[in-house]
Design an enzyme around this catalytic site. Structure first.
Site, PDB file in Angstrom:
ATOM      1  N   ARG A 220       0.814  -1.220   0.000  1.00 57.20           N
ATOM      2  CA  ARG A 220       0.000   0.000   0.000  1.00 57.20           C
ATOM      3  C   ARG A 220       0.845   1.266   0.000  1.00 57.20           C
ATOM      4  O   ARG A 220       0.404   2.317  -0.490  1.00 57.20           O
ATOM      5  CB  ARG A 220      -0.942  -0.009   1.211  1.00 57.20           C
TER       6      ARG A 220
ATOM      7  N   ILE B 234      -7.488   7.468  -0.768  1.00 60.34           N
ATOM      8  CA  ILE B 234      -7.252   6.039  -0.935  1.00 60.34           C
ATOM      9  C   ILE B 234      -8.048   5.352   0.169  1.00 60.34           C
ATOM     10  O   ILE B 234      -7.948   5.722   1.344  1.00 60.34           O
ATOM     11  CB  ILE B 234      -5.748   5.686  -0.872  1.00 60.34           C
ATOM     12  N   SER B 235      -8.860   4.388  -0.210  1.00 57.43           N
ATOM     13  CA  SER B 235      -9.810   3.793   0.734  1.00 57.43           C
ATOM     14  C   SER B 235      -9.128   3.022   1.858  1.00 57.43           C
ATOM     15  O   SER B 235      -7.991   2.548   1.722  1.00 57.43           O
ATOM     16  CB  SER B 235     -10.765   2.852  -0.006  1.00 57.43           C
ATOM     17  N   GLN B 236      -9.839   2.889   2.951  1.00 59.54           N
ATOM     18  CA  GLN B 236      -9.417   2.066   4.077  1.00 59.54           C
ATOM     19  C   GLN B 236      -9.195   0.634   3.593  1.00 59.54           C
ATOM     20  O   GLN B 236     -10.030   0.075   2.883  1.00 59.54           O
ATOM     21  CB  GLN B 236     -10.511   2.105   5.140  1.00 59.54           C
ATOM     22  N   PRO B 237      -8.074  -0.003   3.944  1.00 63.75           N
ATOM     23  CA  PRO B 237      -7.802  -1.368   3.478  1.00 63.75           C
ATOM     24  C   PRO B 237      -8.923  -2.360   3.776  1.00 63.75           C
ATOM     25  O   PRO B 237      -9.214  -3.229   2.950  1.00 63.75           O
ATOM     26  CB  PRO B 237      -6.512  -1.736   4.213  1.00 63.75           C
TER      27      PRO B 237
END
Length: 213
Positions: free
Chosen positions: A34, A60-63
């Site tokens: 990431r 960037i989205s939360q994993p």
């Protein structure tokens, strides 16, 4: 022999605790560093389970959300996938580990070009990008086995869902009054069923290609 990144190990444990049970999805995230998709100023937070700012006012989205959305798609290596909202490219890179080909649309030229450079550096050759209006999908490449939206649609995204193949699955955040809900759509002939999965928070899906940036 390269030792596993302890930050990635901690993130994987967090994802398992959050409900990620698909081993293939977990493996795809483990093979997608990431930190390569996060602005350098946030590098020390790259493996935190949280959304982070990127260029053009996007995130960037939360994993965990990336993993759960990917899991909900039920991908296999024959799937042709449409992604609406390339962003940093992180979600597309994860999808590319699991699908035959990923078609990704982004309205911001800057983000699309940066993502393309990351894909090339990672030798991900099964991602095709396009700069354009994501609200219209990618009709020239339709139909798709799977569709994923990484921005919240104001209503059910019917124009995009029309591009879903019979037997296909789509996952999209959709506005509902004062909240956003992640919805899984499944096409059966002319019918599309809906299943609410969870409350989420995404940037809005905006019509048109960005004139600047």
């Amino acid at each position: 022999m390269q030792l596993p990144d302890p930050r990635m190990i901690q993130l994987v444990m967090s994802l398992r605790g959050g409900g990620v049970t698909d081993a293939k999805v977990m493996g795809a995230l483990e093979r997608t560093p990431r930190h390569l998709f996060v602005p350098q100023r946030f590098g020390d937070q790259a493996y935190d389970d949280r959304a982070l700012p990127i260029d053009c006012g996007q995130t960037i989205s939360q994993p965990l959300i990336v993993a759960l959305m990917t899991q909900a798609l039920k991908l296999d290596d024959r799937c042709k996938v449409l992604e609406i909202g390339t962003g940093s490219g992180y979600q597309a890179a994860v999808l590319a580990r699991l699908a035959r080909r990923v078609y990704s649309v982004e309205r911001y030229r800057t983000l699309s070009r940066e993502a393309e450079a990351r894909f090339e550096a990672m030798r991900l050759t099964n991602i095709v990008t396009r700069i354009g209006d994501g609200t219209q999908g990618w009709p020239e490449q339709a139909p798709f086995d799977r569709i994923i939206l990484t921005a919240s649609a104001p209503t059910r995204p019917d124009v995009i869902l029309e591009q879903l193949k019979d037997g296909g699955i789509a996952v999209a955040p959709v506005d509902r009054e004062n909240r956003q809900v992640l919805v899984r759509y499944a096409r059966h002939g002319d019918d599309i069923t809906e299943t609410d999965l969870m409350d989420v928070r995404f940037v809005p899906l905006v019509k048109g290609e960005a004139r600047a940036l």
